[in-house]
Design a protein around this motif. Structure first.
Motif, PDB file in Angstrom:
ATOM      1  N   ALA A  18       0.822  -1.204   0.000  1.00  0.00           N
ATOM      2  CA  ALA A  18       0.000   0.000   0.000  1.00  0.00           C
ATOM      3  C   ALA A  18       0.855   1.251   0.000  1.00  0.00           C
ATOM      4  CB  ALA A  18      -0.916   0.003   1.217  1.00  0.00           C
ATOM      5  N   ALA A  19       0.302   2.267  -0.604  1.00  0.00           N
ATOM      6  CA  ALA A  19       0.920   3.586  -0.589  1.00  0.00           C
ATOM      7  C   ALA A  19       0.096   4.469   0.334  1.00  0.00           C
ATOM      8  CB  ALA A  19       0.949   4.170  -1.991  1.00  0.00           C
ATOM      9  N   ILE A  20       0.739   5.375   1.011  1.00  0.00           N
ATOM     10  CA  ILE A  20       0.037   6.300   1.894  1.00  0.00           C
ATOM     11  C   ILE A  20      -0.077   7.634   1.175  1.00  0.00           C
ATOM     12  CG2 ILE A  20       0.101   7.520   4.091  1.00  0.00           C
ATOM     13  CD1 ILE A  20       1.553   5.113   5.248  1.00  0.00           C
ATOM     14  N   TRP A  21      -1.299   8.100   1.036  1.00  0.00           N
ATOM     15  CA  TRP A  21      -1.585   9.352   0.344  1.00  0.00           C
ATOM     16  C   TRP A  21      -2.004  10.398   1.374  1.00  0.00           C
ATOM     17  CZ3 TRP A  21      -2.138  10.061  -5.156  1.00  0.00           C
ATOM     18  CH2 TRP A  21      -1.805   8.939  -5.894  1.00  0.00           C
ATOM     19  N   THR A  22      -1.496  11.596   1.239  1.00  0.00           N
ATOM     20  CA  THR A  22      -1.931  12.711   2.069  1.00  0.00           C
ATOM     21  C   THR A  22      -3.085  13.394   1.345  1.00  0.00           C
ATOM     22  OG1 THR A  22       0.299  13.017   2.910  1.00  0.00           O
ATOM     23  CG2 THR A  22      -1.229  14.839   3.201  1.00  0.00           C
ATOM     24  N   VAL A  23      -4.187  13.575   2.059  1.00  0.00           N
ATOM     25  CA  VAL A  23      -5.416  14.088   1.470  1.00  0.00           C
ATOM     26  C   VAL A  23      -5.833  15.362   2.190  1.00  0.00           C
ATOM     27  CG1 VAL A  23      -7.840  13.550   1.072  1.00  0.00           C
ATOM     28  CG2 VAL A  23      -6.143  11.744   0.909  1.00  0.00           C
ATOM     29  N   THR A  24      -6.205  16.374   1.418  1.00  0.00           N
ATOM     30  CA  THR A  24      -6.799  17.590   1.970  1.00  0.00           C
ATOM     31  C   THR A  24      -8.232  17.662   1.464  1.00  0.00           C
ATOM     32  OG1 THR A  24      -4.666  18.709   1.908  1.00  0.00           O
ATOM     33  CG2 THR A  24      -6.614  20.094   2.169  1.00  0.00           C
ATOM     34  N   THR A  25      -9.192  17.705   2.373  1.00  0.00           N
ATOM     35  CA  THR A  25     -10.598  17.692   1.996  1.00  0.00           C
ATOM     36  C   THR A  25     -11.087  19.095   1.671  1.00  0.00           C
ATOM     37  OG1 THR A  25     -11.339  17.970   4.267  1.00  0.00           O
ATOM     38  CG2 THR A  25     -11.015  15.710   3.505  1.00  0.00           C
ATOM     39  N   THR A  26     -12.322  19.169   1.179  1.00  0.00           N
ATOM     40  CA  THR A  26     -12.909  20.455   0.815  1.00  0.00           C
ATOM     41  C   THR A  26     -13.212  21.319   2.040  1.00  0.00           C
ATOM     42  OG1 THR A  26     -15.090  19.414   0.767  1.00  0.00           O
ATOM     43  CG2 THR A  26     -13.920  19.623  -1.324  1.00  0.00           C
ATOM     44  N   CYS A  27     -13.323  20.686   3.217  1.00  0.00           N
ATOM     45  CA  CYS A  27     -13.583  21.469   4.423  1.00  0.00           C
ATOM     46  C   CYS A  27     -12.313  21.709   5.239  1.00  0.00           C
ATOM     47  CB  CYS A  27     -14.668  20.811   5.274  1.00  0.00           C
ATOM     48  SG  CYS A  27     -14.289  19.165   5.854  1.00  0.00           S
ATOM     49  N   GLY A  28     -11.146  21.385   4.658  1.00  0.00           N
ATOM     50  CA  GLY A  28      -9.880  21.729   5.290  1.00  0.00           C
ATOM     51  C   GLY A  28      -9.235  20.661   6.153  1.00  0.00           C
ATOM     52  N   VAL A  29      -9.826  19.475   6.247  1.00  0.00           N
ATOM     53  CA  VAL A  29      -9.244  18.394   7.041  1.00  0.00           C
ATOM     54  C   VAL A  29      -8.091  17.772   6.248  1.00  0.00           C
ATOM     55  CG1 VAL A  29      -9.684  16.143   8.103  1.00  0.00           C
ATOM     56  CG2 VAL A  29     -11.433  17.910   8.171  1.00  0.00           C
ATOM     57  N   VAL A  30      -6.935  17.623   6.890  1.00  0.00           N
ATOM     58  CA  VAL A  30      -5.789  16.979   6.262  1.00  0.00           C
ATOM     59  C   VAL A  30      -5.595  15.627   6.934  1.00  0.00           C
ATOM     60  CG1 VAL A  30      -3.314  17.123   5.816  1.00  0.00           C
ATOM     61  CG2 VAL A  30      -4.697  19.192   5.764  1.00  0.00           C
ATOM     62  N   GLY A  31      -5.492  14.582   6.125  1.00  0.00           N
ATOM     63  CA  GLY A  31      -5.336  13.244   6.672  1.00  0.00           C
ATOM     64  C   GLY A  31      -4.566  12.359   5.724  1.00  0.00           C
ATOM     65  N   LYS A  32      -4.368  11.130   6.127  1.00  0.00           N
ATOM     66  CA  LYS A  32      -3.641  10.157   5.309  1.00  0.00           C
ATOM     67  C   LYS A  32      -4.513   8.935   5.114  1.00  0.00           C
ATOM     68  CE  LYS A  32       0.914  11.585   6.910  1.00  0.00           C
ATOM     69  NZ  LYS A  32       1.453  12.162   5.709  1.00  0.00           N
ATOM     70  N   ILE A  33      -4.511   8.415   3.889  1.00  0.00           N
ATOM     71  CA  ILE A  33      -5.238   7.190   3.591  1.00  0.00           C
ATOM     72  C   ILE A  33      -4.292   6.220   2.892  1.00  0.00           C
ATOM     73  CG2 ILE A  33      -7.530   8.213   3.502  1.00  0.00           C
ATOM     74  CD1 ILE A  33      -7.353   8.306   0.502  1.00  0.00           C
ATOM     75  N   GLU A  34      -4.526   4.935   3.107  1.00  0.00           N
ATOM     76  CA  GLU A  34      -3.717   3.894   2.471  1.00  0.00           C
ATOM     77  C   GLU A  34      -4.472   3.347   1.272  1.00  0.00           C
ATOM     78  OE1 GLU A  34      -1.987   0.806   4.844  1.00  0.00           O
ATOM     79  OE2 GLU A  34      -1.976   2.116   6.600  1.00  0.00           O
ATOM     80  N   ILE A  35      -3.789   3.305   0.142  1.00  0.00           N
ATOM     81  CA  ILE A  35      -4.371   2.795  -1.089  1.00  0.00           C
ATOM     82  C   ILE A  35      -3.359   1.850  -1.713  1.00  0.00           C
ATOM     83  CG2 ILE A  35      -5.314   3.399  -3.349  1.00  0.00           C
ATOM     84  CD1 ILE A  35      -6.009   6.131  -2.214  1.00  0.00           C
ATOM     85  N   ALA A  36      -3.833   0.770  -2.290  1.00  0.00           N
ATOM     86  CA  ALA A  36      -2.958  -0.227  -2.902  1.00  0.00           C
ATOM     87  C   ALA A  36      -2.070   0.416  -3.969  1.00  0.00           C
ATOM     88  CB  ALA A  36      -3.782  -1.344  -3.519  1.00  0.00           C
ATOM     89  N   ASP A  37      -0.839  -0.068  -4.072  1.00  0.00           N
ATOM     90  CA  ASP A  37       0.102   0.457  -5.058  1.00  0.00           C
ATOM     91  C   ASP A  37      -0.393   0.300  -6.483  1.00  0.00           C
ATOM     92  OD1 ASP A  37       1.975   1.384  -3.297  1.00  0.00           O
ATOM     93  OD2 ASP A  37       3.220  -0.409  -3.368  1.00  0.00           O
ATOM     94  N   ASN A  38      -1.144  -0.745  -6.754  1.00  0.00           N
ATOM     95  CA  ASN A  38      -1.591  -0.991  -8.118  1.00  0.00           C
ATOM     96  C   ASN A  38      -2.972  -0.407  -8.408  1.00  0.00           C
ATOM     97  OD1 ASN A  38      -3.008  -2.740  -6.512  1.00  0.00           O
ATOM     98  ND2 ASN A  38      -2.709  -4.532  -7.807  1.00  0.00           N
ATOM     99  N   ALA A  39      -3.441   0.522  -7.605  1.00  0.00           N
ATOM    100  CA  ALA A  39      -4.742   1.147  -7.817  1.00  0.00           C
ATOM    101  C   ALA A  39      -4.686   2.085  -9.019  1.00  0.00           C
ATOM    102  CB  ALA A  39      -5.167   1.925  -6.577  1.00  0.00           C
ATOM    103  N   THR A  40      -5.765   2.111  -9.773  1.00  0.00           N
ATOM    104  CA  THR A  40      -5.853   3.017 -10.911  1.00  0.00           C
ATOM    105  C   THR A  40      -6.179   4.419 -10.413  1.00  0.00           C
ATOM    106  OG1 THR A  40      -8.216   2.618 -11.227  1.00  0.00           O
ATOM    107  CG2 THR A  40      -6.689   1.147 -12.389  1.00  0.00           C
ATOM    108  N   THR A  41      -6.045   5.396 -11.287  1.00  0.00           N
ATOM    109  CA  THR A  41      -6.353   6.777 -10.886  1.00  0.00           C
ATOM    110  C   THR A  41      -7.823   6.934 -10.511  1.00  0.00           C
ATOM    111  OG1 THR A  41      -6.623   7.393 -13.215  1.00  0.00           O
ATOM    112  CG2 THR A  41      -4.494   7.846 -12.200  1.00  0.00           C
ATOM    113  N   SER A  42      -8.708   6.214 -11.186  1.00  0.00           N
ATOM    114  CA  SER A  42     -10.128   6.311 -10.834  1.00  0.00           C
ATOM    115  C   SER A  42     -10.399   5.692  -9.466  1.00  0.00           C
ATOM    116  CB  SER A  42     -11.004   5.669 -11.907  1.00  0.00           C
ATOM    117  OG  SER A  42     -10.746   4.297 -12.013  1.00  0.00           O
ATOM    118  N   GLN A  43      -9.674   4.626  -9.115  1.00  0.00           N
ATOM    119  CA  GLN A  43      -9.835   4.025  -7.789  1.00  0.00           C
ATOM    120  C   GLN A  43      -9.306   4.959  -6.705  1.00  0.00           C
ATOM    121  OE1 GLN A  43      -7.742   0.379  -8.616  1.00  0.00           O
ATOM    122  NE2 GLN A  43      -9.629  -0.807  -8.628  1.00  0.00           N
TER     123      GLN A  43
END
Length: 69
Positions: A18-43
């Motif tokens: 898994a890769a860890i992605w840093t995400v900033t939401t529309t309401c300003g929350v910053v967090g990290k989510i784990e997504i598989a390395d082989n995930a497509t851009t749509s996933q």
């Protein structure tokens, strides 16, 4: 809802690499989510949209993905 739950469980089962992605939401929350390395851009966009919905209660109109070194 069942489809979303099933796809979430499928992604969790494939998180052995898994890769860890840093995400900033529309309401300003910053967090990290784990997504598989082989995930497509749509996933990845789907996972980010769900994270935004969980944190802010709305789905974003669009998801911007940017890679930083």
């Amino acid at each position: 809802m069942k489809k979303l739950l099933f796809s979430g469980l499928l992604m969790i089962s494939s998180l052995s690499f898994a890769a860890i992605w840093t995400v900033t939401t529309t309401c300003g929350v910053v967090g990290k989510i784990e997504i598989a390395d082989n995930a497509t851009t749509s996933q990845v966009a789907q996972a980010v949209s769900q994270y935004n919905y969980n944190q802010c209660g709305v789905r974003p109109a669009k998801v911007n993905l940017s890679l930083e070194p």
